[in-house]
Design a protein around this motif. Structure first.
Motif, mmCIF file in Angstrom:
data_model
loop_
_atom_site.group_PDB
_atom_site.id
_atom_site.type_symbol
_atom_site.label_atom_id
_atom_site.label_comp_id
_atom_site.label_asym_id
_atom_site.label_seq_id
_atom_site.Cartn_x
_atom_site.Cartn_y
_atom_site.Cartn_z
ATOM 1 N N ASN A 195 -8.270 -10.547 1.429
ATOM 2 C CA ASN A 195 -8.472 -9.152 1.801
ATOM 3 C C ASN A 195 -7.109 -8.513 2.041
ATOM 4 O O ASN A 195 -6.076 -9.066 1.642
ATOM 5 C CB ASN A 195 -9.393 -9.025 3.027
ATOM 6 C CG ASN A 195 -8.829 -9.711 4.266
ATOM 7 O OD1 ASN A 195 -7.656 -10.086 4.320
ATOM 8 N ND2 ASN A 195 -9.662 -9.866 5.272
ATOM 9 N N PHE A 196 -7.091 -7.377 2.704
ATOM 10 C CA PHE A 196 -5.850 -6.637 2.952
ATOM 11 C C PHE A 196 -4.800 -7.504 3.643
ATOM 12 O O PHE A 196 -3.595 -7.350 3.401
ATOM 13 C CB PHE A 196 -6.171 -5.404 3.812
ATOM 14 C CG PHE A 196 -4.967 -4.589 4.203
ATOM 15 C CD1 PHE A 196 -4.445 -3.649 3.327
ATOM 16 C CD2 PHE A 196 -4.360 -4.762 5.438
ATOM 17 C CE1 PHE A 196 -3.330 -2.899 3.687
ATOM 18 C CE2 PHE A 196 -3.248 -4.011 5.803
ATOM 19 C CZ PHE A 196 -2.741 -3.074 4.920
ATOM 20 N N ASN B 217 -7.890 -9.804 11.554
ATOM 21 C CA ASN B 217 -8.500 -10.125 10.263
ATOM 22 C C ASN B 217 -9.950 -10.584 10.451
ATOM 23 O O ASN B 217 -10.199 -11.672 10.978
ATOM 24 C CB ASN B 217 -7.686 -11.222 9.574
ATOM 25 C CG ASN B 217 -8.096 -11.427 8.126
ATOM 26 O OD1 ASN B 217 -9.149 -10.961 7.686
ATOM 27 N ND2 ASN B 217 -7.263 -12.116 7.371
ATOM 28 N N THR C 16 0.830 -1.205 0.000
ATOM 29 C CA THR C 16 0.000 0.000 0.000
ATOM 30 C C THR C 16 0.863 1.251 0.000
ATOM 31 O O THR C 16 0.532 2.245 -0.665
ATOM 32 C CB THR C 16 -0.938 -0.002 1.223
ATOM 33 O OG1 THR C 16 -1.658 -1.229 1.270
ATOM 34 C CG2 THR C 16 -1.922 1.149 1.163
ATOM 35 N N ASP D 72 -12.030 -0.958 12.659
ATOM 36 C CA ASP D 72 -13.219 -1.106 11.810
ATOM 37 C C ASP D 72 -13.133 -0.287 10.528
ATOM 38 O O ASP D 72 -14.100 -0.182 9.792
ATOM 39 C CB ASP D 72 -14.467 -0.689 12.594
ATOM 40 C CG ASP D 72 -14.360 0.727 13.151
ATOM 41 O OD1 ASP D 72 -13.263 1.314 13.069
ATOM 42 O OD2 ASP D 72 -15.373 1.234 13.662
ATOM 43 N N GLU D 73 -11.949 0.310 10.241
ATOM 44 C CA GLU D 73 -11.798 1.113 9.046
ATOM 45 C C GLU D 73 -11.011 0.350 7.980
ATOM 46 O O GLU D 73 -10.446 -0.704 8.244
ATOM 47 C CB GLU D 73 -11.103 2.447 9.344
ATOM 48 C CG GLU D 73 -9.706 2.313 9.929
ATOM 49 C CD GLU D 73 -9.696 2.048 11.411
ATOM 50 O OE1 GLU D 73 -9.540 0.851 11.748
ATOM 51 O OE2 GLU D 73 -9.817 2.960 12.207
ATOM 52 N N SER D 74 -10.991 0.909 6.768
ATOM 53 C CA SER D 74 -10.222 0.305 5.680
ATOM 54 C C SER D 74 -8.741 0.575 5.899
ATOM 55 O O SER D 74 -8.320 1.740 5.900
ATOM 56 C CB SER D 74 -10.651 0.886 4.331
ATOM 57 O OG SER D 74 -9.740 0.538 3.316
ATOM 58 N N SER E 23 -6.163 0.111 3.918
ATOM 59 C CA SER E 23 -5.517 0.721 2.747
ATOM 60 C C SER E 23 -5.785 2.220 2.688
ATOM 61 O O SER E 23 -4.857 3.024 2.504
ATOM 62 C CB SER E 23 -6.019 0.051 1.460
ATOM 63 O OG SER E 23 -5.648 -1.299 1.411
ATOM 64 N N LEU E 24 -7.048 2.619 2.854
ATOM 65 C CA LEU E 24 -7.385 4.037 2.777
ATOM 66 C C LEU E 24 -6.749 4.821 3.924
ATOM 67 O O LEU E 24 -6.302 5.959 3.737
ATOM 68 C CB LEU E 24 -8.905 4.212 2.795
ATOM 69 C CG LEU E 24 -9.654 3.670 1.569
ATOM 70 C CD1 LEU E 24 -11.150 3.877 1.732
ATOM 71 C CD2 LEU E 24 -9.155 4.330 0.283
ATOM 72 N N ARG E 25 -6.702 4.212 5.100
ATOM 73 C CA ARG E 25 -6.112 4.913 6.245
ATOM 74 C C ARG E 25 -4.604 5.093 6.056
ATOM 75 O O ARG E 25 -4.037 6.131 6.407
ATOM 76 C CB ARG E 25 -6.401 4.153 7.540
ATOM 77 C CG ARG E 25 -6.170 5.011 8.797
ATOM 78 C CD ARG E 25 -6.744 4.341 10.024
ATOM 79 N NE ARG E 25 -6.660 5.179 11.201
ATOM 80 C CZ ARG E 25 -7.566 6.087 11.556
ATOM 81 N NH1 ARG E 25 -8.620 6.261 10.783
ATOM 82 N NH2 ARG E 25 -7.419 6.799 12.657
ATOM 83 N N LEU F 270 -4.266 -2.303 -5.111
ATOM 84 C CA LEU F 270 -5.645 -1.986 -4.763
ATOM 85 C C LEU F 270 -6.680 -2.835 -5.492
ATOM 86 O O LEU F 270 -7.668 -3.272 -4.890
ATOM 87 C CB LEU F 270 -5.921 -0.497 -5.042
ATOM 88 C CG LEU F 270 -5.077 0.519 -4.261
ATOM 89 C CD1 LEU F 270 -5.471 1.931 -4.636
ATOM 90 C CD2 LEU F 270 -5.197 0.308 -2.758
ATOM 91 N N ILE G 223 -9.159 -7.079 -4.562
ATOM 92 C CA ILE G 223 -10.615 -7.113 -4.724
ATOM 93 C C ILE G 223 -11.020 -8.070 -5.845
ATOM 94 O O ILE G 223 -11.971 -8.841 -5.707
ATOM 95 C CB ILE G 223 -11.155 -5.697 -5.028
ATOM 96 C CG1 ILE G 223 -10.843 -4.750 -3.864
ATOM 97 C CG2 ILE G 223 -12.656 -5.735 -5.297
ATOM 98 C CD1 ILE G 223 -11.165 -3.296 -4.155
#
Length: 672
Positions: free
Chosen positions: A416-417, A511, A39, A95-97, A99-101, A349, A353
């Motif tokens: 997933n991540f 996870n 990431t 509880d957040e993403s 990758s985005l964080r 990214l 998915i």
């Protein structure tokens, strides 16, 4: 000319030194997973793209004097944002993403300094080309990549083993101030150089704008190189360890190919590298397709490192062969950066998915072979072309075999991540003793016989004779009533099989897919008589926030994978664990690992904390899973009980090793 060269060298050195520094700082906040690095690479590629876009716009649309004023003003603002130490407010809640964080954290912490460093190479080359129009600026790009490679290779050997992460961050910030002074000097030089206004006549056809086809070809070659970099980095960090060495070696190889190809001395020779590319493609495809090669550490590192070098030499060599006149230099670099960013997005990214597992490397090898065939159509001998087509087909077949074996016996697969999880069932439903396993990547994370009477039996690393099995059963015997057990790392929930009525088993796992699988596809959590609690999110962050749990036993079961979370095995981590223990509680570290010897690390930390230590090694003559557990406790009498003593072995100390803390750790020294 020295000013231009020195400015580019320092900026490129800082540009790539910051990558492992910032990634290592935030790695503990996101579970220590290898996906943190991937990431980060996505952010770096996009910041690089933004920098090249800015340089292209600035040189085409803004006068030289205004270029200098705008750029120096931005550098001054960036200095005010130093040092590059992430704010603890960016720590995730669970509880957040992730990758985005991570992307937002990187933008807030190093966004502007990194962006400005990324603009330096194309921008200063443009200034140089204006001042010295009769000298090619492309060798300065090779110098830039040479500095970047020095930074990357220097980090795991010269910086990480000797300096804490905080000292690294502060030292880098001081280096950025030096860069600021150099960029002022370079800008001033570009404005005052007497040859600035000299015009050199060139062939009109030579300076025509590049065609759309040329731009797309540049993007494709650069993009495929980027895809290979990230896919091979993923492969190595997932199957070996998420340590800076495994991050920087592929990136350094990638940069080395840029250096050689842009140096201008003809290092890339198509007649030499095409046969090498054919061999590399087949070798890498074989390493992926043959299950016997999956756990051969040195072969994996060697074949994929050499393969990455040859593949990127082809991509970047063909890229240089198509480079335009220096008048379109910034456009060329912009397209190269577009390709790099697109490749990073595809792997970092989109692939998590779109693909159920790490299949991007197999796909990349097929695409590389196909692209080579297309680009060289009509440029090489027919026999060589037919060979290229045959290799493309062979690579595709090998990729298919790899995917087939990966899916064999799999009843559930999810990604997933945090990686790829597979539930494998080895017997048909109507056969006695059906068995299921949870596999993360290539690593076993739990095993269960699905039918009575064996479905409640502890298996693999958690059998009755293992360190954790002995610890829990002895605690139950000594307490004579309900006990409370904490477990970092859920897996299939095997440890819950020891639970009795009144016991509490509190699991920590980062996870969410593991929690779903443990509850849906295995029955350990359902069958136990104990009360089950599950805390989702990074275990250490949760334990920092929670009140004391008063555990009788705390199992830290997060190190059997090859990509280990280092932040769970530091002095500060053990201090946190102690806060949650009863006075006579036992902390059990599961350190079974193919590549890393973590026993001396745990022993050093225990001694620093005044804790007694025992290494319980469990080996099975029938070929079953062996295990290594390190027990830590203030209660020395617990470790002297016959149940523990009979399985205890001596840990060979390493007093020369530096104590692992949040600010310092070195996985390189514990490689077996």
């Amino acid at each position: 000319m020295i000013i231009y060269a020195l400015t580019i060298f320092v900026s490129a050195f800082l540009l790539f030194l910051i990558q492992p520094i910032i990634a290592k700082q935030i790695l503990p906040w996101f579970g220590g997973t290898a996906a943190v690095w991937t990431t980060c690479l996505v952010f770096f590629q996009f910041a690089l793209l933004a920098g090249y876009f800015y340089s292209d716009w600035l040189t085409r649309k803004v006068t030289p004097k205004r270029q200098a004023v705008i750029h120096i003003a931005l550098v001054a603002v960036a200095i005010l944002l130093l040092p590059i130490i992430p704010d603890v407010g960016w720590k995730p809640n669970g509880d957040e993403s992730p990758s985005l964080r991570i992307l937002a954290l990187m933008a807030a912490t190093i966004g502007l300094p990194y962006f400005l460093l990324s603009t330096t190479s194309p921008l200063v080359q443009a200034w140089f080309a204006r001042s010295y129009p009769d000298t090619s600026p492309y060798r300065l790009f090779a110098l830039s990549n040479f500095a970047s490679m020095l930074a990357l290779l220097g980090y795991p050997f010269l910086f990480e083993p000797w300096f804490s992460t905080r000292v690294q961050a502060i030292s880098w910030s001081a280096g950025f101030v030096l860069f600021a002074l150099l960029i002022v000097a370079a800008a001033s030089r570009g404005l005052t150089h007497p040859r600035e206004q000299i015009e050199v006549k060139t062939d009109a056809t030579e300076v025509q704008p590049p065609s759309v086809k040329a731009k797309l070809t540049w993007i494709a070659l650069a993009g495929l190189g980027s895809v290979l970099l990230l896919a091979i980095s993923n492969h190595l960090t997932q199957n070996i360890s998420s340590i800076p060495l495994m991050w920087v070696v592929p990136l350094a190889i990638y940069l080395l190919t840029f250096i050689l190809c842009f140096d201008g001395r003809g290092w890339y020779q198509r007649k030499l590298f095409l046969p090498l590319l054919a061999v590399a493609l087949l070798a890498m495809a074989w390493m992926l397709a043959d299950p016997r090669m999956h756990f051969m550490l040195y072969w994996q590192i060697g074949v994929f490192s050499v393969g990455l070098f040859i593949a990127c030499m082809f991509c970047h060599g063909e890229l240089v062969a198509l480079k335009p006149h220096p008048k379109h230099l910034t456009t060329f670099y912009l397209m190269v950066s577009v390709g790099g960013a697109a490749g990073s997005v595809l792997v970092g990214l989109i692939a998590p998915i779109a693909l159920p597992a790490y299949f991007e490397l197999e796909i990349a090898l097929v695409l590389l072979s196909a692209l080579a065939t297309i680009l060289l159509w009509g440029k090489i001998h027919a026999a060589a072309l037919y060979t290229s087509i045959a290799i493309t087909i062979a690579t595709a077949v090998a990729a298919g075999v790899t995917i087939y074996h990966f899916k064999e016996d799999v009843v559930v697969m999810t990604r997933n991540f945090y990686g790829t999880l597979r539930v494998k069932q080895y017997n048909k439903p109507d056969v006695e003793n059906r068995r299921r396993s949870l596999v993360h990547g290539a690593i076993l994370h739990g095993d269960q016989y699905m039918d009575p009477p064996y479905n409640r039996s502890a298996t693999t690393y958690y059998k009755a004779k293992s360190g954790i099995g002995r610890s829990i059963m002895l605690k139950q015997k000594l307490v004579g009533g309900p006990i409370k057990v904490g477990v970092i790392g859920l897996g299939t929930g095997t440890i819950a099989t020891y639970g009795n009525k009144g016991d509490i088993y509190r699991y920590y796992d980062i996870n969410p897919a593991v929690v779903t699988i443990a509850n849906r596809d295995f029955t350990y959590l359902k069958d136990t008589a104990a009360k089950i609690e599950i805390a989702l999110g990074d275990a250490r962050l949760n334990l920092e926030r929670e009140p004391p749990q008063n555990f009788d036993v705390l199992a830290i079961d997060a190190f059997s994978s090859d990509s280990i979370p280092v932040h769970l095995i530091t002095l500060e981590a053990v201090e946190i664990y102690e806060k949650h223990m009863k006075p006579d509680g036992v902390i059990a570290f599961h350190v079974s690992n193919r590549f890393l010897d973590l026993k001396p690390v745990v022993q050093q930390i225990a001694q620093q904390r005044g804790l007694h230590v025992a290494w319980v090694h469990d080996t099975y003559e029938d070929g079953g899973t062996s295990s290594d557990w390190i027990l830590l406790t203030k209660d020395k009498t617990f470790l002297l009980k016959p149940e523990i003593v009979e399985a205890t072995e001596v840990i060979v100390p390493h007093p020369e090793w530096r104590l692992w803390t949040d600010d310092f750790n070195n996985l390189l020294q514990v490689l077996k």
